[in-house]
Design a protein around this motif. Structure first.
Motif, mmCIF file in Angstrom:
data_model
loop_
_atom_site.group_PDB
_atom_site.id
_atom_site.type_symbol
_atom_site.label_atom_id
_atom_site.label_comp_id
_atom_site.label_asym_id
_atom_site.label_seq_id
_atom_site.Cartn_x
_atom_site.Cartn_y
_atom_site.Cartn_z
ATOM 1 N N LEU A 52 32.442 32.602 44.422
ATOM 2 C CA LEU A 52 32.627 32.119 43.306
ATOM 3 C C LEU A 52 33.352 30.584 43.419
ATOM 4 O O LEU A 52 32.856 29.750 42.793
ATOM 5 N N ALA A 58 30.033 33.112 39.700
ATOM 6 C CA ALA A 58 30.999 34.088 39.359
ATOM 7 C C ALA A 58 30.471 35.424 39.366
ATOM 8 O O ALA A 58 29.857 36.174 38.362
ATOM 9 N N LEU A 60 30.991 39.070 39.350
ATOM 10 C CA LEU A 60 31.890 39.868 38.725
ATOM 11 C C LEU A 60 31.596 41.291 39.073
ATOM 12 O O LEU A 60 32.247 42.455 38.456
ATOM 13 N N TYR A 246 36.412 47.005 37.134
ATOM 14 C CA TYR A 246 36.538 45.711 36.973
ATOM 15 C C TYR A 246 37.890 45.163 36.839
ATOM 16 O O TYR A 246 38.041 44.192 36.981
ATOM 17 N N PHE A 250 39.165 41.676 38.296
ATOM 18 C CA PHE A 250 39.908 40.527 37.635
ATOM 19 C C PHE A 250 41.113 40.171 38.242
ATOM 20 O O PHE A 250 41.661 38.939 38.210
ATOM 21 N N ASN A 251 41.738 41.493 38.913
ATOM 22 C CA ASN A 251 43.050 40.984 39.456
ATOM 23 C C ASN A 251 42.593 40.036 40.836
ATOM 24 O O ASN A 251 43.342 38.990 41.012
ATOM 25 N N LEU A 253 40.310 37.995 40.836
ATOM 26 C CA LEU A 253 40.146 36.545 40.216
ATOM 27 C C LEU A 253 41.259 35.822 40.031
ATOM 28 O O LEU A 253 41.408 34.555 40.350
ATOM 29 N N VAL A 254 42.322 36.536 39.581
ATOM 30 C CA VAL A 254 43.837 35.925 39.384
ATOM 31 C C VAL A 254 44.279 35.499 40.688
ATOM 32 O O VAL A 254 44.738 34.160 40.728
ATOM 33 N N LEU A 257 42.266 32.475 41.854
ATOM 34 C CA LEU A 257 42.204 31.098 40.975
ATOM 35 C C LEU A 257 43.788 30.597 41.162
ATOM 36 O O LEU A 257 44.033 29.246 41.173
ATOM 37 N N PHE A 292 49.324 37.891 33.843
ATOM 38 C CA PHE A 292 48.089 37.495 34.605
ATOM 39 C C PHE A 292 47.326 37.002 33.723
ATOM 40 O O PHE A 292 46.723 35.961 33.915
ATOM 41 N N GLY A 293 46.822 37.522 32.521
ATOM 42 C CA GLY A 293 45.945 37.012 31.385
ATOM 43 C C GLY A 293 46.355 35.486 31.203
ATOM 44 O O GLY A 293 45.411 34.460 31.284
ATOM 45 N N LEU A 296 46.312 32.982 33.905
ATOM 46 C CA LEU A 296 44.747 32.733 34.151
ATOM 47 C C LEU A 296 44.180 31.621 33.274
ATOM 48 O O LEU A 296 43.715 30.415 33.646
ATOM 49 N N ILE B 93 31.512 28.362 33.613
ATOM 50 C CA ILE B 93 32.303 29.333 34.127
ATOM 51 C C ILE B 93 33.706 29.262 34.073
ATOM 52 O O ILE B 93 34.353 30.124 34.196
ATOM 53 N N GLY B 101 40.910 35.764 31.038
ATOM 54 C CA GLY B 101 42.447 35.966 30.789
ATOM 55 C C GLY B 101 42.802 36.203 29.522
ATOM 56 O O GLY B 101 43.609 36.937 29.323
ATOM 57 N N MET B 104 42.392 40.408 29.072
ATOM 58 C CA MET B 104 43.467 40.738 29.856
ATOM 59 C C MET B 104 44.624 40.871 28.937
ATOM 60 O O MET B 104 45.578 41.605 28.707
ATOM 61 N N PHE B 105 45.116 39.616 28.433
ATOM 62 C CA PHE B 105 46.236 39.627 27.779
ATOM 63 C C PHE B 105 46.135 40.302 26.264
ATOM 64 O O PHE B 105 47.060 41.081 26.092
#
Lengths: 342, 287
Positions: A52, A58, A60, A246, A250-251, A253-254, A257, A292-293, A296, B93, B101, B104-105
């Motif tokens: 990535l 990316a 996933l 997944y 995603f974790n 990915l956090v 980044l 996290f969301g 991100l 991307i 994000g 998830m939120f």
């Protein structure tokens, strides 16, 4: 010679010394376990960084490959195969599966690749949950033996029953991964990865086989993801379909980044700092994914290079500034360095 | 034979939902080129809004559904403004990561606010009816009819009204649209509002049949993406056909082959088709 090495690399040596001293520093077993899991997730995040961060694709499906490694090691070692045989076998299996999945998916670009790989990742966890005779279904595999002891010629053998031994084992694998990533990224091949990331059409035009380059990155990344998964299965002792979920991707990915994509220090910083910080903010546990969301989104919009990338560009600015003051000419300190804008 | 017809009806009902959700996504992804991966989660939020309006505030089913559409249109506009607009000129991307994000939120927000367990809206039309030997509840029939009405209304909007044609204009040529004085930002907002409102309508319609739960959005969002890619980016008929086809595949595959693996068929089909044609069945350009 040695003095010079210490002088140049004092920062990295200090980090290494702290890493080696961790077993003396941890306050309790629970915290130690978090550090061990962070090491394993740092391997996974580093490998995700290759595809990535450096290659710009990316993927996933990362937790899917982590899951393949975990189930491979879990099932093989329960059947009596040595950990030291099961681990490379599972990682190679994941690399092979990655190759086969890469053939169709790597022909796609951008969001298409992300969606196709995400679909594959979900397929892995569905199979893990439903192929009851092999994987134990939703209960998963329990009672996975610890890594087999390594016999030593004179001093008996190294066992992995204690947390300290397990920690040094995962640390060794983390350093191995870091070493491979470092060699790869700073090689000519590494430059091809970044060329594909920055402009695939241009890379193609200057004679880089973009498909083969992406494939190499994808296969190596999946190999190390599965390696992390295999170690995880053996250290934790039980796995379930959520090991391939997944949510894990995603974790990572956090972690990646926030720590800084396309840097080698970023994924490690992210994989350690975030879980440890969350530990100190237990009252936020419920809101973990919520934070996290939001983070991100903020990071990708305002700080796409993450913590380590941001620090690196600050340092370059500082160096440039002092050079200009000394010599009166601007320097091009950053040109040709891999840690360039993501 | 009866089982077969029953599965066909189930497939059509499932497909109606997919078609409506994919229709919204094809506008956002295909026309604005925003990989709104949180689309399924906005759908889920729409279901929850309807649920609360019905159970807590005693709204009628239809008023609740329309209110939910309005609320979600606003949420959609907000999401476009905050999550995607700052990244418009960045690589695709980055928007995708931003979307992750957002999802998830949204998912955690719903879990924290209303709990992880599923909720059921009391069925407003539970009476069964019988057509040619197949028995189905009025609500299921309603889903099928309402989806068709929604699809027709949306088509009329896109083809016959000025705001609708501005969306089409931006789809054809963004710079050209700006040159003739179309405000692209406003079109983006409007497209998002429409897409999320239709998703909310779909969620509200099936809420009395299935349950609303925080995890219902993730799989649906992925399936909507699959439909959009297979049906052709930005193609409205493609999204509609793709939706019904996927619904039928799932109902028949789930009924006759294996219910556990029904999702594998859809996801596997996507990987296979991308292997043959990397930009989707009717795709024109790479994302």
């Amino acid at each position: 010679m040695v003095l010079q090495l210490i002088k140049q690399k004092w920062f990295y040596l200090a980090i290494l010394a702290i890493a080696l001293a961790v077993p003396l520093l941890v306050p309790n077993r629970y915290f130690f376990q978090i550090i061990i899991i962070s090491c394993i997730f740092a391997i996974a995040t580093l490998s995700m960084n290759l595809i990535l961060g450096y290659t710009g694709q990316a993927s996933l499906a990362h937790a899917g490959f982590f899951g393949i490694g975990a189930y491979g090691v879990g099932l093989m070692t329960k059947a009596g195969v040595s950990f030291w045989l099961a681990l490379p076998a599972s990682a190679l299996l994941a690399a092979l599966v990655g190759f086969l999945i890469g053939i169709p998916t790597l022909r796609t670009r951008g969001s298409y690749f992300a969606i196709a790989t995400l679909c594959f990742g979900v397929i892995v966890s569905i199979i893990a949950g439903n192929w009851v005779s092999l994987t134990g279904g939703h209960t998963g595999v329990v009672g996975i033996p610890r890594p087999s002891p390594i016999p030593l010629p004179l001093a008996g053998e190294i066992t992995f029953q204690t947390q300290t031994a397990q920690y040094y084992l995962v640390l060794a694998f983390l350093l191995l991964t870091l070493f491979v990533m470092h060699r790869l990224v700073y090689s000519l091949q590494g430059l091809s990865f970044m060329a594909v990331r920055n402009n695939e059409v241009l890379a193609d035009a200057v004679g880089i086989n973009t498909f083969a380059t992406k494939m190499l990155s994808f296969v190596v990344a999946n190999f190390f993801a599965a390696l992390a998964g295999g170690i995880y299965a053996s250290i934790i002792g039980s796995i379930s379909p959520s090991t391939a979920s997944y949510t894990l991707t995603f974790n990572w990915l956090v972690y990646l980044l926030l720590g800084g994509a396309a840097t080698l220090s970023g994924p490690i910083a992210g994989a350690f700092a975030i879980p440890i910080l969350m530990e100190y903010m237990q009252f936020l546990e419920e809101y973990r994914q919520l934070i996290f969301g939001a983070l991100l989104i903020v990071v990708i919009i305002y700080f796409p290079r993450g913590l380590m990338g941001g620090l690196a560009s600050l340092r370059v600015k500082a160096v440039n500034y002092s050079h200009r003051r000394k010599a009166g000419v601007p320097s091009a300190a950053e040109s040709g360095k891999p840690d360039q804008a993501f | 034979m009866e089982l077969f017809l029953q599965q066909i009806i189930n497939g059509i009902m499932l497909g109606s939902t997919y078609a409506v959700v994919a229709l919204g996504l094809t506008l956002v992804f295909g026309i604005l080129h925003i990989p709104n991966f949180a689309h399924g989660h906005l759908y889920m939020l729409g279901g929850y809004v309807t649920f609360f309006l019905v159970t807590l505030y005693g709204f009628g089913f239809w008023t609740a559904m329309i209110s939910s559409m309005v609320v979600l249109a606003l949420v959609g506009m907000f999401v476009e403004r905050v999550v995607y607009r700052p990244l418009r000129n960045q690589p695709h991307i980055n928007s995708f990561i931003s979307a992750i994000g957002a999802l998830m939120f949204l998912e955690t927000f719903v879990i924290v606010a209303w709990g992880p367990q599923g909720q059921r809206i009391p069925n407003p039309y539970p009476n069964p009816i019988e057509i040619m030997g197949i028995i189905l509840t009025q609500q299921r029939l309603l889903v099928i009819i309402a989806a068709i009405v929604l699809i027709i209304l949306l088509q009329l909007f896109l083809k016959k009204t000025t705001p609708g044609t501005t969306i089409e204009a931006v789809a054809q040529n963004r710079e050209g649209a700006m040159l003739v004085g179309i405000n692209v930002n406003r079109v983006s907002s409007m497209t998002f509002a429409i897409a999320t409102a239709t998703a909310a309508a779909a969620a509200s319609l099936v809420a009395p049949i299935f349950m609303v739960s925080p995890s219902m959005g993730a799989l649906l969002g992925m399936k909507a993406f699959i439909i959009v890619i297979l049906g052709g980016l930005g193609s409205v008929p493609g999204a509609i056909c793709g939706g019904y086809i996927l619904g039928l595949i799932e109902a028949l595959g789930g009924g006759y082959i294996s219910a556990d693996y029904k999702d594998v068929f859809a996801f596997g089909a996507l990987i296979l088709i991308l292997a043959i044609k990397p930009t989707g069945l009717f795709g024109k350009e790479a994302g």
